[in-house]
Write an enzyme that holds these catalytic residues in place. Sequence first.
Site, PDB file in Angstrom:
ATOM      1  N   HIS A  18     -13.913 -30.635  69.570  1.00 22.19           N
ATOM      2  CA  HIS A  18     -15.166 -31.405  69.435  1.00 22.19           C
ATOM      3  C   HIS A  18     -16.219 -30.571  68.703  1.00 22.19           C
ATOM      4  O   HIS A  18     -16.920 -31.078  67.828  1.00 22.19           O
ATOM      5  CB  HIS A  18     -15.738 -31.755  70.819  1.00 22.19           C
ATOM      6  CG  HIS A  18     -14.881 -32.655  71.653  1.00 22.19           C
ATOM      7  ND1 HIS A  18     -14.547 -32.377  72.951  1.00 22.19           N
ATOM      8  CD2 HIS A  18     -14.301 -33.850  71.366  1.00 22.19           C
ATOM      9  CE1 HIS A  18     -13.810 -33.350  73.444  1.00 22.19           C
ATOM     10  NE2 HIS A  18     -13.633 -34.259  72.505  1.00 22.19           N
ATOM     11  N   LYS A  42     -14.260 -44.490  84.677  1.00 19.71           N
ATOM     12  CA  LYS A  42     -13.190 -44.692  85.659  1.00 19.71           C
ATOM     13  C   LYS A  42     -12.689 -43.422  86.310  1.00 19.71           C
ATOM     14  O   LYS A  42     -12.915 -43.154  87.471  1.00 19.71           O
ATOM     15  CB  LYS A  42     -11.980 -45.407  85.027  1.00 19.71           C
ATOM     16  CG  LYS A  42     -12.276 -46.648  84.277  1.00 19.71           C
ATOM     17  CD  LYS A  42     -11.237 -46.900  83.186  1.00 19.71           C
ATOM     18  CE  LYS A  42     -11.646 -46.183  81.941  1.00 19.71           C
ATOM     19  NZ  LYS A  42     -10.804 -46.171  80.834  1.00 19.71           N
ATOM     20  N   ARG A  91      -7.096 -36.278  64.629  1.00 20.06           N
ATOM     21  CA  ARG A  91      -6.032 -35.282  64.771  1.00 20.06           C
ATOM     22  C   ARG A  91      -4.726 -35.881  64.277  1.00 20.06           C
ATOM     23  O   ARG A  91      -4.339 -36.961  64.736  1.00 20.06           O
ATOM     24  CB  ARG A  91      -5.847 -34.900  66.242  1.00 20.06           C
ATOM     25  CG  ARG A  91      -6.919 -34.013  66.789  1.00 20.06           C
ATOM     26  CD  ARG A  91      -6.948 -34.081  68.282  1.00 20.06           C
ATOM     27  NE  ARG A  91      -7.354 -35.414  68.722  1.00 20.06           N
ATOM     28  CZ  ARG A  91      -7.744 -35.705  69.952  1.00 20.06           C
ATOM     29  NH1 ARG A  91      -7.750 -34.787  70.862  1.00 20.06           N
ATOM     30  NH2 ARG A  91      -8.103 -36.922  70.275  1.00 20.06           N
ATOM     31  N   SER A 129      -9.065 -32.943  75.369  1.00 23.49           N
ATOM     32  CA  SER A 129      -9.655 -32.696  76.693  1.00 23.49           C
ATOM     33  C   SER A 129      -8.581 -32.830  77.769  1.00 23.49           C
ATOM     34  O   SER A 129      -8.541 -32.062  78.723  1.00 23.49           O
ATOM     35  CB  SER A 129     -10.783 -33.688  76.970  1.00 23.49           C
ATOM     36  OG  SER A 129     -11.828 -33.517  76.053  1.00 23.49           O
TER      37      SER A 129
HETATM   38  P1  ADP Z   1     -12.581 -40.580  73.483  1.00 23.54           P
HETATM   39  O1  ADP Z   1     -12.671 -40.291  74.941  1.00 23.54           O
HETATM   40  O2  ADP Z   1     -13.684 -41.400  72.916  1.00 23.54           O
HETATM   41  O3  ADP Z   1     -11.220 -40.992  73.006  1.00 23.54           O
HETATM   42  P2  ADP Z   1     -12.945 -37.740  73.093  1.00 23.54           P
HETATM   43  O4  ADP Z   1     -14.125 -37.461  73.917  1.00 23.54           O
HETATM   44  O5  ADP Z   1     -11.663 -37.143  73.519  1.00 23.54           O
HETATM   45  O6  ADP Z   1     -12.769 -39.249  72.745  1.00 23.54           O
HETATM   46  O7  ADP Z   1     -13.243 -37.281  71.603  1.00 23.54           O
HETATM   47  C1  ADP Z   1     -14.285 -37.818  70.833  1.00 23.54           C
HETATM   48  C2  ADP Z   1     -13.907 -37.775  69.369  1.00 23.54           C
HETATM   49  O8  ADP Z   1     -13.521 -36.465  69.019  1.00 23.54           O
HETATM   50  C3  ADP Z   1     -12.718 -38.669  68.967  1.00 23.54           C
HETATM   51  O9  ADP Z   1     -12.969 -39.148  67.662  1.00 23.54           O
HETATM   52  C4  ADP Z   1     -11.560 -37.717  68.952  1.00 23.54           C
HETATM   53  O10 ADP Z   1     -10.554 -38.165  68.069  1.00 23.54           O
HETATM   54  C5  ADP Z   1     -12.243 -36.470  68.432  1.00 23.54           C
HETATM   55  N1  ADP Z   1     -11.529 -35.254  68.805  1.00 23.54           N
HETATM   56  C6  ADP Z   1     -11.179 -34.842  70.027  1.00 23.54           C
HETATM   57  N2  ADP Z   1     -10.511 -33.670  69.977  1.00 23.54           N
HETATM   58  C7  ADP Z   1     -10.457 -33.327  68.672  1.00 23.54           C
HETATM   59  C8  ADP Z   1      -9.878 -32.237  67.949  1.00 23.54           C
HETATM   60  N3  ADP Z   1      -9.211 -31.274  68.573  1.00 23.54           N
HETATM   61  N4  ADP Z   1     -10.015 -32.222  66.604  1.00 23.54           N
HETATM   62  C9  ADP Z   1     -10.665 -33.239  65.988  1.00 23.54           C
HETATM   63  N5  ADP Z   1     -11.216 -34.286  66.588  1.00 23.54           N
HETATM   64  C10 ADP Z   1     -11.119 -34.344  67.921  1.00 23.54           C
END
Ligand code: ADP
Length: 167
Positions: A18, A42, A91, A129
């Site tokens: 992120h 949730k 990703r 995450s």
């Molecule tokens: P959500 O819960 O909305 O699916 P996340 O909080 O996991 O998303 O992530 C928010 C954004 O960051 C999403 O667009 C996700 O694809 C991107 N993202 C998460 N991890 C990475 C990473 N390692 N590299 C690039 N983008 C990432």
Amino acid sequence: MNRIAVYPGSFDPVTFGHLDIIRRGARLVDRLVVAVAVNSEKNALFTGDERIGFLQEAVVGIPGVEVCRMDGLLVDFVRHLNAHFVLRGLRAVADFEYEFQMACMNRQLSSDVETVFLVSGEETMFLSSRLVREIAGMGGDVTRFTPAGVIPELRRRMMARLGRGPA
Ligand code: ADP
């Protein structure tokens, strides 16, 4: 023109993946608003306020970045801020279908909301995450994946959730 982008997500918890997107995204705009979605809570490990707190600490020193709570629809949040686009990270191939669907749905809901994708960095493309939570819960070292301030509570909560230690 004052260019504004919104980077939405759950950030449960924030990872270096992120932060890579935030750093690179911030260079493209004057103001990058990181929007922590608290409506789809949730099964979140951390509360909205905790996720916001971890992010706020992590973005100190990155110019033009602020962290906000988002309760409702992304398109409403974007409209309210008069933002120019939504920023998301991609990703490899795993994210594509979901991200494509979300971008199209948001455009259906509000035709002027554009989604812009940044391809993940090579060093963080494997990070999510969910994986970081699981590794921490099994006692693995997550120092290369998430900021140090997140780790003690992450480990404690995941171990409790997996029944591996005191809550
Ligand atoms: P959500 O819960 O909305 O699916 P996340 O909080 O996991 O998303 O992530 C928010 C954004 O960051 C999403 O667009 C996700 O694809 C991107 N993202 C998460 N991890 C990475 C990473 N390692 N590299 C690039 N983008 C990432």
